[in-house]
Design an enzyme around this catalytic site. Sequence first.
Site, PDB file in Angstrom:
ATOM      1  N   HIS A  50      -8.461   9.282   6.527  1.00  0.00           N
ATOM      2  CA  HIS A  50      -7.805   9.132   5.224  1.00  0.00           C
ATOM      3  C   HIS A  50      -7.963   7.721   4.663  1.00  0.00           C
ATOM      4  O   HIS A  50      -7.561   6.742   5.299  1.00  0.00           O
ATOM      5  CB  HIS A  50      -6.309   9.464   5.332  1.00  0.00           C
ATOM      6  CG  HIS A  50      -5.588   9.314   4.030  1.00  0.00           C
ATOM      7  ND1 HIS A  50      -5.431  10.345   3.133  1.00  0.00           N
ATOM      8  CD2 HIS A  50      -5.010   8.226   3.443  1.00  0.00           C
ATOM      9  CE1 HIS A  50      -4.792   9.915   2.069  1.00  0.00           C
ATOM     10  NE2 HIS A  50      -4.517   8.620   2.227  1.00  0.00           N
ATOM     11  N   HIS A  80     -12.858  10.708  -2.345  1.00  0.00           N
ATOM     12  CA  HIS A  80     -13.752  11.861  -2.427  1.00  0.00           C
ATOM     13  C   HIS A  80     -14.903  11.573  -3.378  1.00  0.00           C
ATOM     14  O   HIS A  80     -14.750  10.848  -4.360  1.00  0.00           O
ATOM     15  CB  HIS A  80     -13.007  13.127  -2.861  1.00  0.00           C
ATOM     16  CG  HIS A  80     -12.188  12.969  -4.098  1.00  0.00           C
ATOM     17  ND1 HIS A  80     -10.956  12.351  -4.101  1.00  0.00           N
ATOM     18  CD2 HIS A  80     -12.425  13.330  -5.385  1.00  0.00           C
ATOM     19  CE1 HIS A  80     -10.466  12.349  -5.331  1.00  0.00           C
ATOM     20  NE2 HIS A  80     -11.348  12.938  -6.127  1.00  0.00           N
ATOM     21  N   HIS A 139     -17.527  13.382  -5.860  1.00  0.00           N
ATOM     22  CA  HIS A 139     -17.889  14.593  -6.601  1.00  0.00           C
ATOM     23  C   HIS A 139     -19.415  14.696  -6.657  1.00  0.00           C
ATOM     24  O   HIS A 139     -20.087  13.712  -6.995  1.00  0.00           O
ATOM     25  CB  HIS A 139     -17.396  14.528  -8.053  1.00  0.00           C
ATOM     26  CG  HIS A 139     -15.915  14.495  -8.233  1.00  0.00           C
ATOM     27  ND1 HIS A 139     -15.175  15.606  -8.588  1.00  0.00           N
ATOM     28  CD2 HIS A 139     -15.025  13.485  -8.132  1.00  0.00           C
ATOM     29  CE1 HIS A 139     -13.895  15.276  -8.713  1.00  0.00           C
ATOM     30  NE2 HIS A 139     -13.782  13.988  -8.444  1.00  0.00           N
TER      31      HIS A 139
END
Length: 112
Positions: free
Chosen positions: A46, A98, A100
């Site tokens: 994380h 993240h 994309h």
Amino acid sequence: MADCLFCNIIEGAIPSTKVYEDDVCYAFDDIAPEAPVHTLIVPKQHFASLNDDVPADLLGQLMARVPEIAKIKGIDESGYRVVVNTGADAGQTVFHLHVHVLGGKSLGEHVL
Ligand code: 5GP
Ligand code: ZN
């Protein structure tokens, strides 16, 4: 992190459509795709965003997976766009780093 959406997806507690997985990352299709192909690549560890002291080698590993995942989705030759929204002005909504990967159609004008 127990209350992180993408940590829960990585652990399988929340279902997702898996595209690719290895010891470093998990890739899955976006639930609200903005293109025919819209896949998210997340590190298993994380980090809230690019601002979260992410080790350079992990960033390199994530980016190195992009062409492989584009190939799995069949857009490696037609082309794709890679986006990492960071913070409020970029519209980041999920605070687990993240990447994309968007493609499957002409994506039009570049922002920059
Ligand atoms: P951001 O706006 O933070 O850059 O991107 C977050 C992305 O996560 C959005 O494109 C959104 O559609 C996607 N998303 C949010 N919740 C879920 C979910 O539960 N499952 C999946 N597969 N994608 C999600
Ligand atoms: Zn997380």
